[in-house]
Write a protein that holds these residues in place. Structure first.
Motif, short mmCIF file in Angstrom:
data_model
loop_
_atom_site.label_atom_id
_atom_site.label_comp_id
_atom_site.label_asym_id
_atom_site.label_seq_id
_atom_site.Cartn_x
_atom_site.Cartn_y
_atom_site.Cartn_z
N LEU A 141 0.86 -1.18 0.00
CA LEU A 141 0.00 0.00 0.00
C LEU A 141 0.90 1.23 0.00
O LEU A 141 1.49 1.59 1.02
CB LEU A 141 -0.92 0.00 1.22
CG LEU A 141 -1.89 1.18 1.30
CD1 LEU A 141 -2.94 1.10 0.19
CD2 LEU A 141 -2.57 1.22 2.66
N ALA A 142 1.01 1.88 -1.15
CA ALA A 142 1.92 3.01 -1.31
C ALA A 142 1.23 4.31 -0.92
O ALA A 142 0.19 4.66 -1.49
CB ALA A 142 2.41 3.09 -2.75
N SER A 143 1.80 5.02 0.04
CA SER A 143 1.25 6.26 0.55
C SER A 143 2.31 7.35 0.51
O SER A 143 3.51 7.05 0.36
CB SER A 143 0.74 6.06 1.98
OG SER A 143 0.15 7.23 2.49
N ALA A 144 1.89 8.60 0.66
CA ALA A 144 2.83 9.71 0.56
C ALA A 144 3.87 9.68 1.67
O ALA A 144 5.06 9.92 1.44
CB ALA A 144 2.08 11.04 0.59
N SER A 151 -0.38 9.76 11.32
CA SER A 151 -0.51 9.49 9.90
C SER A 151 -0.12 8.06 9.58
O SER A 151 -0.82 7.36 8.82
CB SER A 151 0.36 10.47 9.10
OG SER A 151 0.30 10.18 7.72
N ARG A 152 0.98 7.60 10.15
CA ARG A 152 1.41 6.22 9.90
C ARG A 152 0.41 5.22 10.50
O ARG A 152 0.17 4.16 9.93
CB ARG A 152 2.81 6.00 10.46
CG ARG A 152 3.87 6.84 9.75
CD ARG A 152 5.28 6.39 10.10
NE ARG A 152 5.61 6.61 11.49
CZ ARG A 152 6.07 7.76 11.98
NH1 ARG A 152 6.23 8.81 11.18
NH2 ARG A 152 6.37 7.88 13.26
N THR A 153 -0.18 5.58 11.64
CA THR A 153 -1.21 4.72 12.22
C THR A 153 -2.40 4.60 11.28
O THR A 153 -2.93 3.50 11.06
CB THR A 153 -1.68 5.30 13.57
OG1 THR A 153 -0.59 5.27 14.49
CG2 THR A 153 -2.83 4.49 14.14
N ASP A 154 -2.82 5.71 10.69
CA ASP A 154 -3.95 5.68 9.77
C ASP A 154 -3.64 4.83 8.54
O ASP A 154 -4.49 4.06 8.07
CB ASP A 154 -4.31 7.10 9.33
CG ASP A 154 -4.93 7.92 10.46
OD1 ASP A 154 -5.33 7.32 11.48
OD2 ASP A 154 -5.00 9.16 10.32
N THR A 155 -2.43 4.96 8.00
CA THR A 155 -2.06 4.16 6.83
C THR A 155 -2.04 2.68 7.18
O THR A 155 -2.49 1.83 6.40
CB THR A 155 -0.70 4.60 6.29
OG1 THR A 155 -0.74 5.99 5.96
CG2 THR A 155 -0.33 3.82 5.04
#
Length: 278
Positions: A141-144, A151-155
């Motif tokens: 899952l590639a994220s910004a 933010s990392r928790t949400d990803t």
């Protein structure tokens, strides 16, 4: 922004006393991003024609968010970030930019949420993901990326939701500011025996990060989320939740039982991070 446009926006925002929906996009140097975001807003307008829908950018593209809010005048507005996690832009930049207008509130970002997973799954299917994946399949899952732990928790939560949907391992990875990188995650899954590793593009629109992440895919890579119908439904769902509407009764399929971090938010981050070039 011209005076005519500003006057028109003020009139639209005040029609019927309905708070305007202001979609807050990051902005990008890639011209495809702006056209994609505008097309997504057209989908939102088609779903709810009576709702005033406007666009504001944090940087790089016009209209900038302060200009959009100025054009709305005294009209009430709900700012819905076209962003997928509780990163720096959501927790500091948008509230700072919206601090002056007294009749403005900020909704939660779009992820994690089942509707976001709907869009991710659909884009993977379009790219060639099979209906019945085998034990050699896996997804990055590639994220910004962000330095903000939330933010990392949400990803990671979005990755877990997607893994439950697909029935295969899904590893979150980042284009910037966090680890693992997308190539590192691909190598790790390959080392574990997964010969079919797909890259799921967890980006709202085309841009440098999406292009770089897709280039690291050893098999297939999905397109950015873009104008998928679930994204339009999710923007409206966040708008409704920020207003305190009955989200469970009125949410589209996939929106119920969500995992989220609240509706309207003015939270401040514990740390700051530099702006990411898009």
């Amino acid at each position: 922004m011209t005076a005519t446009t500003a006057t028109s926006n003020r009139t639209t925002a005040s029609t019927g006393g309905t708070p305007a929906l202001v979609v807050v996009a990051h902005g990008s140097r890639d011209p495809r991003a702006l056209s994609t975001v505008r097309a997504l807003l057209d989908r939102v307008r088609a779903l709810r024609p009576a709702l005033p829908v406007h666009l504001g950018h944090i940087e790089l593209n016009e209209p900038l968010l302060p200009d959009t809010l100025t054009a709305l005048g005294d009209g009430e507005a709900v700012l819905v970030p076209l962003l997928l996690t509780r990163g720096h832009h959501v927790r500091r930049d948008i509230p700072d930019l919206a601090a002056a207008p007294a009749r403005t509130r900020v909704a939660a970002p779009l992820g994690p949420h089942p509707l976001l997973v709907d869009a991710l799954h659909a884009r993977l299917t379009e790219a060639g993901w099979p209906a019945h994946p085998g034990p050699d399949h896996a997804v990055v899952l590639a994220s910004a990326g962000s330095r903000a732990p939330a933010s990392r928790t949400d990803t990671s939560r979005t990755a877990a939701l997607l893994a439950a949907r697909l029935g295969v391992p899904v590893v979150p990875a980042y284009a910037s500011a966090a680890t693992p990188t997308v190539p590192e995650a691909v190598r790790a899954l390959t080392a574990r025996g997964h010969r079919r590793v797909a890259v799921a593009s967890c980006f709202t629109a085309p841009g440098r990060f999406a292009t770089q992440s897709a280039a690291a895919a050893p098999w297939i890579a999905s397109a950015p989320l873009g104008t998928h119908p679930s994204m339009a439904h999710l923007l409206l769902h966040r708008y409704d939740r920020a207003l305190g509407a009955d989200g469970e009764e009125n949410a589209p399929k996939g929106a119920r039982g969500e995992s989220t971090c609240g509706s309207a938010a003015w939270a401040r981050p514990a740390t700051t991070e530099p702006a990411l070039a898009r």
